[in-house]
Write a protein that holds these residues in place. Structure first.
Motif, PDB file in Angstrom:
ATOM      1  N   THR A 282       0.853  -1.193   0.000  1.00 15.61           N
ATOM      2  CA  THR A 282       0.000   0.000   0.000  1.00 15.61           C
ATOM      3  C   THR A 282       0.883   1.236   0.000  1.00 15.61           C
ATOM      4  N   ILE A 283       0.327   2.312  -0.521  1.00 19.25           N
ATOM      5  CA  ILE A 283       1.086   3.551  -0.672  1.00 19.25           C
ATOM      6  C   ILE A 283       0.408   4.673   0.109  1.00 19.25           C
ATOM      7  N   THR A 284       1.209   5.448   0.831  1.00 21.89           N
ATOM      8  CA  THR A 284       0.735   6.642   1.525  1.00 21.89           C
ATOM      9  C   THR A 284       1.487   7.849   0.971  1.00 21.89           C
ATOM     10  N   GLN A 285       0.751   8.904   0.640  1.00 21.69           N
ATOM     11  CA  GLN A 285       1.374  10.139   0.155  1.00 21.69           C
ATOM     12  C   GLN A 285       0.864  11.324   0.961  1.00 21.69           C
ATOM     13  N   PHE A 286       1.742  12.266   1.221  1.00 19.41           N
ATOM     14  CA  PHE A 286       1.338  13.478   1.929  1.00 19.41           C
ATOM     15  C   PHE A 286       2.293  14.611   1.565  1.00 19.41           C
ATOM     16  N   PRO A 287       1.803  15.859   1.590  1.00 19.35           N
ATOM     17  CA  PRO A 287       2.671  17.003   1.274  1.00 19.35           C
ATOM     18  C   PRO A 287       3.771  17.139   2.320  1.00 19.35           C
ATOM     19  N   TYR A 288       5.001  17.220   1.864  1.00 21.82           N
ATOM     20  CA  TYR A 288       6.145  17.313   2.773  1.00 21.82           C
ATOM     21  C   TYR A 288       7.189  18.224   2.127  1.00 21.82           C
ATOM     22  N   PRO A 289       7.262  19.486   2.568  1.00 21.60           N
ATOM     23  CA  PRO A 289       8.253  20.396   1.984  1.00 21.60           C
ATOM     24  C   PRO A 289       9.648  20.145   2.555  1.00 21.60           C
ATOM     25  N   LYS A 290      10.551  19.710   1.733  1.00 15.50           N
ATOM     26  CA  LYS A 290      11.936  19.534   2.169  1.00 15.50           C
ATOM     27  C   LYS A 290      12.658  20.880   2.123  1.00 15.50           C
ATOM     28  N   ALA A 291      13.810  20.918   2.753  1.00 17.29           N
ATOM     29  CA  ALA A 291      14.571  22.162   2.830  1.00 17.29           C
ATOM     30  C   ALA A 291      14.750  22.778   1.447  1.00 17.29           C
ATOM     31  N   GLY A 292      14.404  24.069   1.338  1.00 15.77           N
ATOM     32  CA  GLY A 292      14.559  24.794   0.087  1.00 15.77           C
ATOM     33  C   GLY A 292      13.408  24.643  -0.881  1.00 15.77           C
ATOM     34  N   GLU A 293      12.462  23.745  -0.576  1.00 12.82           N
ATOM     35  CA  GLU A 293      11.340  23.502  -1.482  1.00 12.82           C
ATOM     36  C   GLU A 293      10.141  24.374  -1.108  1.00 12.82           C
ATOM     37  N   GLN A 294       9.107  24.342  -1.952  1.00 10.93           N
ATOM     38  CA  GLN A 294       7.934  25.190  -1.745  1.00 10.93           C
ATOM     39  C   GLN A 294       7.148  24.765  -0.512  1.00 10.93           C
ATOM     40  N   ASN A 295       6.779  25.766   0.310  1.00 11.13           N
ATOM     41  CA  ASN A 295       5.960  25.550   1.497  1.00 11.13           C
ATOM     42  C   ASN A 295       4.487  25.757   1.179  1.00 11.13           C
ATOM     43  N   SER A 296       3.641  25.339   2.120  1.00 16.68           N
ATOM     44  CA  SER A 296       2.228  25.715   2.052  1.00 16.68           C
ATOM     45  C   SER A 296       2.106  27.216   2.266  1.00 16.68           C
ATOM     46  N   ALA A 297       1.170  27.834   1.553  1.00 11.35           N
ATOM     47  CA  ALA A 297       0.840  29.238   1.809  1.00 11.35           C
ATOM     48  C   ALA A 297      -0.031  29.289   3.061  1.00 11.35           C
ATOM     49  N   VAL A 298       0.152  30.335   3.866  1.00 10.33           N
ATOM     50  CA  VAL A 298      -0.609  30.459   5.100  1.00 10.33           C
ATOM     51  C   VAL A 298      -1.269  31.831   5.171  1.00 10.33           C
ATOM     52  N   ARG A 299      -2.506  31.867   5.638  1.00 10.02           N
ATOM     53  CA  ARG A 299      -3.141  33.140   5.940  1.00 10.02           C
ATOM     54  C   ARG A 299      -4.085  32.962   7.129  1.00 10.02           C
ATOM     55  N   ILE A 300      -4.414  34.102   7.740  1.00  8.37           N
ATOM     56  CA  ILE A 300      -5.236  34.112   8.950  1.00  8.37           C
ATOM     57  C   ILE A 300      -6.527  34.863   8.675  1.00  8.37           C
ATOM     58  N   GLY A 301      -7.634  34.242   9.058  1.00 12.09           N
ATOM     59  CA  GLY A 301      -8.925  34.877   8.880  1.00 12.09           C
ATOM     60  C   GLY A 301      -9.753  34.830  10.141  1.00 12.09           C
ATOM     61  N   VAL A 302     -10.769  35.686  10.202  1.00  9.70           N
ATOM     62  CA  VAL A 302     -11.753  35.672  11.280  1.00  9.70           C
ATOM     63  C   VAL A 302     -13.124  35.529  10.645  1.00  9.70           C
ATOM     64  N   VAL A 303     -13.842  34.464  11.011  1.00 12.47           N
ATOM     65  CA  VAL A 303     -15.177  34.239  10.472  1.00 12.47           C
ATOM     66  C   VAL A 303     -16.204  34.560  11.552  1.00 12.47           C
ATOM     67  N   ASN A 304     -17.201  35.337  11.170  1.00 14.98           N
ATOM     68  CA  ASN A 304     -18.277  35.706  12.088  1.00 14.98           C
ATOM     69  C   ASN A 304     -19.348  34.626  12.058  1.00 14.98           C
ATOM     70  N   VAL A 305     -19.809  34.192  13.240  1.00 14.62           N
ATOM     71  CA  VAL A 305     -20.745  33.081  13.290  1.00 14.62           C
ATOM     72  C   VAL A 305     -22.142  33.481  12.819  1.00 14.62           C
ATOM     73  N   GLN A 306     -22.432  34.796  12.727  1.00 14.61           N
ATOM     74  CA  GLN A 306     -23.749  35.238  12.282  1.00 14.61           C
ATOM     75  C   GLN A 306     -23.823  35.333  10.760  1.00 14.61           C
ATOM     76  N   ASP A 307     -22.866  36.040  10.154  1.00 24.87           N
ATOM     77  CA  ASP A 307     -22.958  36.216   8.702  1.00 24.87           C
ATOM     78  C   ASP A 307     -22.121  35.199   7.912  1.00 24.87           C
ATOM     79  N   GLY A 308     -21.274  34.420   8.626  1.00 23.63           N
ATOM     80  CA  GLY A 308     -20.489  33.392   7.953  1.00 23.63           C
ATOM     81  C   GLY A 308     -19.408  33.925   7.036  1.00 23.63           C
ATOM     82  N   LYS A 309     -19.109  35.211   7.139  1.00 23.28           N
ATOM     83  CA  LYS A 309     -18.117  35.828   6.260  1.00 23.28           C
ATOM     84  C   LYS A 309     -16.751  35.844   6.941  1.00 23.28           C
ATOM     85  N   THR A 310     -15.709  35.511   6.162  1.00 20.18           N
ATOM     86  CA  THR A 310     -14.346  35.549   6.673  1.00 20.18           C
ATOM     87  C   THR A 310     -13.668  36.856   6.277  1.00 20.18           C
ATOM     88  N   ARG A 311     -13.066  37.516   7.273  1.00 21.58           N
ATOM     89  CA  ARG A 311     -12.242  38.702   7.009  1.00 21.58           C
ATOM     90  C   ARG A 311     -10.782  38.273   7.112  1.00 21.58           C
TER      91      ARG A 311
END
Length: 756
Positions: A254-283
């Motif tokens: 069986t084969i398992t694959q997962f994203p794994y950035p090695k040194a010098g390679e492309q990372n995941s992009a990251v961002r931070i949001g706040v979602v309001n529980v009433q309107d469901g909109k993310t800022r």
């Protein structure tokens, strides 16, 4: 047994094996397992704690004639006062048994709602990356006794992660299929808050490398007013996949694959949001720059619900910009910047006061890791723990008593003690741990800082635990003393040990411990074995009970070895910034040079050391150190066992390796000179190389590359691969005993006889 010529048994008394340690006694029969204190939870009000008690271990009354015996098995959640009195079953296993089920829920984790009316239970956990974080969540209404599963009874309900109550105790939020959901308590009304989650777009939790290197799993935070959720979003598209093959799972691999950035390679992009529980909109926070070349290791609500503090770290990890995100205006304000000429590490969340005017912050800005009280605008920064020492861990803080508690050891890096400081910086730092507790002291402190479970051990003393009143360190109730184990150890012919200090060639002090063979003949010479880790995420020289590691070293000392371990510079010892940062771009170089200098100093101090018979072993980073010592300093270190080593640091993950070694695209020499594989052609001694083929952390790939290099230069060595074992090398029946037998036989084969 020898027989005399007449066939009678010899009159020579057999050796008393009861005083000797054996691999079977340690790893198979587990004769020396310590008793552990019960795992419990302090209640927020300081009234006592709760603990899981299996029903079958409690005193039960048998049913009377004609009565049906209850067949349900499981645990009750039981309350105790700090002194062990006032036992009360808060939640019975019957309450935790789903309708129609024959067994109660097996509780892996649980939490109480802030209003005390609800219980949340996690069960049937499944591994995600390296931890069991996906499974079933159930809630119990403590008034109505209604028990039901979050997400409904459909199969998808088993895919929930990180469920947690809102502060107002009206809702639960959780992650499902990489999206964040909201469920109203009591009504089972489910609201989906994010909709873009996919195999590569992750909302509310993390990819492999974030979880491993930033030690974070749960990727969202409720606002104090329960109206918003701040969360991480990671985009792993474009991150190359690592592939692992399991050849033993069935008829076909069986084969398992997962994203794994090695040194010098492309990372995941990251961002931070706040979602309001009433309107469901993310800022979204408008962070400047490329989201693939930054990390956000921590966020926190800034006391109130108006803003989130984002720790914005650059890819080289030498600058951490603290930005307040006003989510309603979608504006960022920079309040403080931490910078180090080498690297930053060990990221902690800011601990905010409820009014949001100040927060507690960890920093090495004066050369030592201290706790600071920082104003919301960053203009006031007050050192709460001044002095030439490191804070090891912040344990708790209490605004009402103007106090915070932390562990440190100003004069003895191998020990740990409890200290108290004031939150506003007005009082002096005082040590709480009494002088008679010299060694390692760990504390699990109640939220208000009044009570603690105190666990104490030493290098050769198993742990004992007690509940104490923190003020005065007075014992309220003894929990475990391991008296039976201590008595058993006292009958063994155990080696003497001592802590020592030697100096490297440039005068830097190196701490270590040494164990001598029992009844050592000081006129003779003995082989020596080094136990090494050597990298920034560990320390081997601590005055703490290490269980099987201590017992194995003791057994080897009984067999005639001198056993030793030394912390080289760069290890996670509380010895200041300069100690830790001096290895920047020099791991594998200066780190192993310190081990060589320590060997020379040890041989000079103790003439019983046979410098011609020197061995070394280590795991993970310690395996890498072992390889570097054999390959770079083979004139000193003759025999080595390397377990799960990083043979080529170019193959390790981006976050860890770039932090300490730079980027291979801009610092290629750092990677070449630090990697053991570069020097494999110099092997002259005896090498045992061991790796698990299912290691998702330090990949088996690196060991195969090293094997190719050794074969290329006709370097003979011994090798063991453990099928589908992970980095821990312990899964599977008999694995630990086999591994330890392999290591023991290897050192005895090549080191016990005097060198020719």
């Amino acid at each position: 047994m020898l027989l005399s010529l007449c066939g009678c048994a010899s009159s020579v008394a057999p050796e008393d094996t009861s005083v000797k340690l054996t691999l079977k006694r340690i790893y198979q029969d587990k004769e020396f397992e310590p008793q552990r204190a019960p795992y419990f939870r302090w209640l927020d009000d300081g009234s006592g704690y709760t603990v899981l008690e299996p029903r079958d271990k409690q005193a039960e009354t048998k049913p009377k004639a004609g009565e049906e015996e209850h067949g349900v098995k499981g645990s009750d959640i039981v309350f105790y006062k700090a002194d062990g009195s006032g036992r009360q079953v808060l939640v019975s296993l019957e309450q935790l048994t789903p309708q129609g089920a024959k067994e109660a829920l097996t509780i892996e984790d649980y939490q109480w709602s802030d209003d005390g009316q609800w219980l949340l239970v996690f069960t049937n956990g499944q591994k995600v990356w390296r931890s069991r974080t996906r499974g079933d969540f159930w809630v119990l209404n403590l008034k109505s006794n209604k028990l039901y599963q979050l997400g409904g009874a459909q199969p998808a309900a088993k895919k929930l992660m990180f469920a947690k109550f809102s502060p107002d105790s009206k809702r639960v939020a959780y992650v499902q299929d990489n999206n964040i959901y909201l469920e109203s308590l009591g009504s089972s009304k489910v609201t989906q808050l994010t909709h873009d989650g996919s195999d590569t777009l992750i909302n509310g939790h993390f990819d492999w490398v974030y979880e491993e290197e930033f030690t974070i799993k749960d990727g969202f935070l409720w606002s104090p007013d329960s109206q918003n959720i701040a969360y991480w979003q990671l985009d792993s598209s474009g991150v190359k996949l690592f592939t692992m093959i399991n050849n033993t799972a069935g008829l076909y691999p069986t084969i398992t694959q997962f994203p794994y950035p090695k040194a010098g390679e492309q990372n995941s992009a990251v961002r931070i949001g706040v979602v309001n529980v009433q309107d469901g909109k993310t800022r979204w926070a408008p962070l400047p720059g490329d989201n693939r070349d930054r990390y956000v290791p921590r966020i926190s609500w800034a006391g109130t619900s108006e803003a989130v503090l984002i720790q914005d770290v650059n890819r080289p990890q030498n600058t951490n910009v603290l930005r307040l995100f006003d989510w309603q205006k979608q504006q960022l304000t920079t309040i403080m910047t931490e910078h180090d000429d080498a690297f930053l590490e060990w990221y902690y969340p800011a601990e905010w006061e409820k009014d949001g005017r100040h927060f507690i912050w960890h920093s090495e800005r004066d050369g030592w890791r201290h706790l600071y009280r920082v104003s919301r605008d960053g203009k006031s920064v007050v050192d709460l723990t001044p002095g030439d020492y490191d804070v090891v861990d912040l344990l708790t803080l209490n605004k009402a008593t103007n106090s915070l508690y932390f562990t440190a050891s100003p004069n003895h890096p191998e020990a740990r003690y409890l200290f108290k400081a004031s939150l506003d910086g007005s009082g002096k730092v005082t040590r709480i741990t009494p002088e008679n507790f010299s060694g390692n002291n760990r504390y699990y402190i109640s939220k208000d800082g009044s009570l603690a479970m105190h666990t104490y051990s030493r290098f050769d003393v198993p742990p004992s635990s007690e509940i104490i009143k923190v003020d005065g360190h007075n014992t309220i109730k003894a929990l475990t003393d391991n008296a039976e184990l201590k008595a058993k150890l006292a009958k063994l012919d155990l080696p003497q040990h001592q802590f020592f200090q030697v100096k490297a060639r440039d005068g830097v002090a190196l701490d270590g411990w040494v164990m001598f063979p029992p009844h050592m003949d000081k006129s003779k010479k003995y082989p020596i074995i080094f136990y090494v880790y050597g990298e920034p995420w560990g320390s081997t020289v601590q005055d703490v009970w290490s269980g099987d590691n201590y017992l194995w070293s003791s057994m080897m000392a009984q067999h005639g070895f001198i056993m030793v371990s030394v912390d080289n510079r760069g290890t996670r010892a509380p010895k200041g910034r300069e100690w830790r940062k001096s290895i920047y771009k020099k791991i594998g170089i200066i780190t192993v040079r310190d081990q060589v200098d320590a060997l020379d100093a040890i041989a000079k101090r103790w003439p019983q050391v046979d410098s011609a018979r020197v061995g070394v072993w280590g795991h993970s980073g310690g395996g890498s150190s072992t390889l570097n010592l054999l390959f770079r300093h083979g004139d000193k270190f003759k025999v080595g066992a390397a377990f799960a080593p990083v043979a080529d640091i170019r193959l390790y993950d981006s976050i860890y390796q770039e932090r300490y070694s730079g980027n291979p695209k801009t610092d290629p020499d750092s990677y070449t000179q630090s990697s053991p594989i570069t020097f494999a052609k110099n092997l002259t001694g005896k090498l045992l190389l061991v790796h698990g083929t299912g290691d998702d952390n330090v990949h088996y790939q690196g060991t195969e590359e090293l094997i190719n290099e050794l074969v290329k230069y006709n370097k003979q060595f011994e090798f063991m691969s453990y099928p589908n074992r992970t980095h821990a090398l312990k899964e599977g029946e008999g694995t630990t005993l086999h591994r330890q037998t392999l290591k023991t036989d290897f050192f005895e084969k090549y080191l016990l006889k005097p060198a020719q």
